[in-house]
Design an enzyme around this catalytic site. Structure first.
Site, PDB file in Angstrom:
ATOM      1  CD  GLN A  62     -13.028  -1.732  -0.944  1.00 42.55           C
ATOM      2  OE1 GLN A  62     -12.246  -1.554  -0.033  1.00 42.55           O
ATOM      3  NE2 GLN A  62     -14.230  -2.218  -0.750  1.00 42.55           N
ATOM      4  NE  ARG A  71      -3.888   0.489   1.906  1.00 45.97           N
ATOM      5  CZ  ARG A  71      -5.161   0.620   2.357  1.00 45.97           C
ATOM      6  NH1 ARG A  71      -5.438   1.482   3.307  1.00 45.97           N
ATOM      7  NH2 ARG A  71      -6.139  -0.099   1.850  1.00 45.97           N
ATOM      8  CG  ASP A  82     -13.530   6.264  -1.414  1.00 45.47           C
ATOM      9  OD1 ASP A  82     -13.440   6.173  -0.170  1.00 45.47           O
ATOM     10  OD2 ASP A  82     -12.530   6.263  -2.170  1.00 45.47           O
ATOM     11  CB  CYS A 120     -14.249   1.247  -0.115  1.00 44.43           C
ATOM     12  SG  CYS A 120     -13.798   2.985  -0.093  1.00 44.43           S
ATOM     13  CG  HIS A 180      -8.433  -0.129  -2.950  1.00 43.90           C
ATOM     14  ND1 HIS A 180      -7.664  -1.196  -2.550  1.00 43.90           N
ATOM     15  CD2 HIS A 180      -9.100   0.283  -1.828  1.00 43.90           C
ATOM     16  CE1 HIS A 180      -7.859  -1.422  -1.262  1.00 43.90           C
ATOM     17  NE2 HIS A 180      -8.719  -0.548  -0.806  1.00 43.90           N
ATOM     18  NE  ARG A 200     -10.756  -5.219   0.469  1.00 46.74           N
ATOM     19  CZ  ARG A 200      -9.912  -4.251   0.876  1.00 46.74           C
ATOM     20  NH1 ARG A 200     -10.382  -3.188   1.486  1.00 46.74           N
ATOM     21  NH2 ARG A 200      -8.612  -4.313   0.633  1.00 46.74           N
TER      22      ARG A 200
HETATM   23  N1   CP Z   1     -11.325  -0.049   2.297  1.00 47.38           N
HETATM   24  C1   CP Z   1     -10.072  -0.134   2.747  1.00 47.38           C
HETATM   25  O1   CP Z   1      -9.131  -0.356   1.994  1.00 47.38           O
HETATM   26  O2   CP Z   1      -9.937   0.048   4.081  1.00 47.38           O
HETATM   27  P1   CP Z   1      -8.589   0.218   4.878  1.00 47.38           P
HETATM   28  O3   CP Z   1      -7.988   1.552   4.455  1.00 47.38           O
HETATM   29  O4   CP Z   1      -8.985   0.198   6.323  1.00 47.38           O
HETATM   30  O5   CP Z   1      -7.662  -0.900   4.523  1.00 47.38           O
HETATM   31  N1  NVA Z   2      -9.959   6.633  -1.746  1.00 45.33           N
HETATM   32  C1  NVA Z   2      -9.629   6.259  -0.381  1.00 45.33           C
HETATM   33  C2  NVA Z   2      -9.870   4.815  -0.168  1.00 45.33           C
HETATM   34  C3  NVA Z   2      -9.582   4.325   1.225  1.00 45.33           C
HETATM   35  C4  NVA Z   2      -9.787   2.857   1.370  1.00 45.33           C
HETATM   36  C5  NVA Z   2      -8.187   6.621  -0.101  1.00 45.33           C
HETATM   37  O1  NVA Z   2      -7.339   6.386  -0.968  1.00 45.33           O
HETATM   38  O2  NVA Z   2      -7.894   7.148   0.974  1.00 45.33           O
END
Ligand code: CP
Ligand code: NVA
Length: 317
Positions: free
Chosen positions: A142, A112, A234, A274, A139, A302
């Site tokens: 997701q 990440r 989101d 999400c 993502h 997930r």
């Molecule tokens: N939706 C999602 O990716 O959540 P987190 O940021 O908690 O991993």
């Molecule tokens: N778009 C959001 C998704 C979090 C799971 C971000 O990148 O922060």
């Protein structure tokens, strides 16, 4: 139960990376969802025999971190949290060196980070599967869970319409691509200036055309959701955009996924997010907690979607 054609498509994923949702074929995407459903129901049990997943997370995470960890445990494997702050990654050790060293210890990496380029760089240097656990651009894990949830609600996904309201961001990009591969009609509704990346849109439209579906960008919330089977939103300010929170709240006024918008959708429509969510901004508390919400099933999924993905990439299928 996963069809044998889906399973043979999944066998081809052994040793591969998942950098973009579009790295998967339509058959592989469908196959992962079928396998995830089988794992969730207990129809299928997969044992990977002690494989190890490394997590390199440069951004916060609850769901992704925990669901990958539990998915590996359920597959009989282990996870190592390679927190960049306490490894040499945080002190600037090059990706080329880190990726080659970690490939000698672990069996896969879930990463990440901010730039998609960094992920591509890891995948280039690593000799093991590299999984996108969220970048600024995509993502994909997701999106697998999202369409698994849609399929659970309606029996299948092909031909349904999913409407995403809000920022044309990482989550929107992967939703467009995975939706297109599954033959879902995807509508992205956003204020002017917050559209998805045009290259991702073009790719998603091309993939959708091959499946007989469509991907559209609209600028009116009611037109976006009218008749849809799933309403999705989101955060308006993603991780790394915290300094734009105020200006984005202004720009996104009128784009809250609330009960009024739900009433414009199909009467069976489900509500997805999400998470994490800001009630009263991109989603109302009523939409989040209402009878249409499948948000916590989506979060659970997930785990099942990533268990299927790990099983496929690590050769357990
Ligand atoms: N939706 C999602 O990716 O959540 P987190 O940021 O908690 O991993
Ligand atoms: N778009 C959001 C998704 C979090 C799971 C971000 O990148 O922060």
């Amino acid at each position: 139960m996963a069809a044998s054609s889906d399973l043979s498509a999944l066998a081809q994923l052994r040793g591969r990376d998942l950098i973009s949702a579009a790295d998967l074929s339509a058959e592989q995407t469908q196959g992962l969802l079928s396998l995830a459903a089988d794992l969730k129901s207990g129809r299928r049990v997969i044992e990977l025999g002690g494989k190890v997943l490394g997590l390199i997370f440069s951004k916060a995470s609850t769901r992704t971190r925990v669901s990958f960890t539990v998915a590996m445990a359920r597959l009989g494997g282990h996870t190592i949290d390679l927190n960049p702050q306490v490894s040499q990654v945080g002190r600037g050790e090059p990706v080329a060196d880190t990726a080659r060293v970690l490939s000698r210890y672990v069996d896969a990496l879930a990463i990440r980070t901010f730039g998609q380029d960094e992920l591509v760089d890891y995948a280039h240097w690593a000799s093991i599967p590299v999984i996108n656990a969220l970048t600024d651009f995509e993502h994909p894990c997701q999106a697998l869970a999202d369409y698994l949830t849609l399929g659970e609600a309606f029996g299948s996904t092909r031909g349904l319409t999913l409407s995403y309201l809000g920022d044309g961001n990482n989550v929107a990009h992967s939703l467009m691509l995975t939706g297109a591969l599954l033959g879902v009609h995807v509508r992205i509704g956003c204020p002017l200036g917050f559209e998805p990346n045009p290259d991702v849109l073009a790719r998603a439209q091309q993939l959708a055309a091959a499946q007989g579906s469509s991907v559209h960008v609209l600028h009116d919330p009611v037109a976006t959701v009218r008749g849809s089977h799933a309403l999705y939103t989101d955060v308006w300010a993603s991780m790394g955009q915290e300094d734009q929170k105020g200006e984005r709240e202004h720009a996104f006024a009128g784009w809250c996924l609330n009960e009024d918008l739900i009433s414009e959708a199909d009467s069976r429509a489900i509500v997805l997010h999400c998470l994490p969510a800001y009630r009263g901004l991109e989603i109302s508390a009523g939409a989040m907690e209402g009878s249409a919400s499948r948000i916590f099933d989506q979060a659970e999924n997930r785990l099942h979607a990533q268990q299927a993905l790990l099983a496929a990439l690590l050769g357990g299928v």
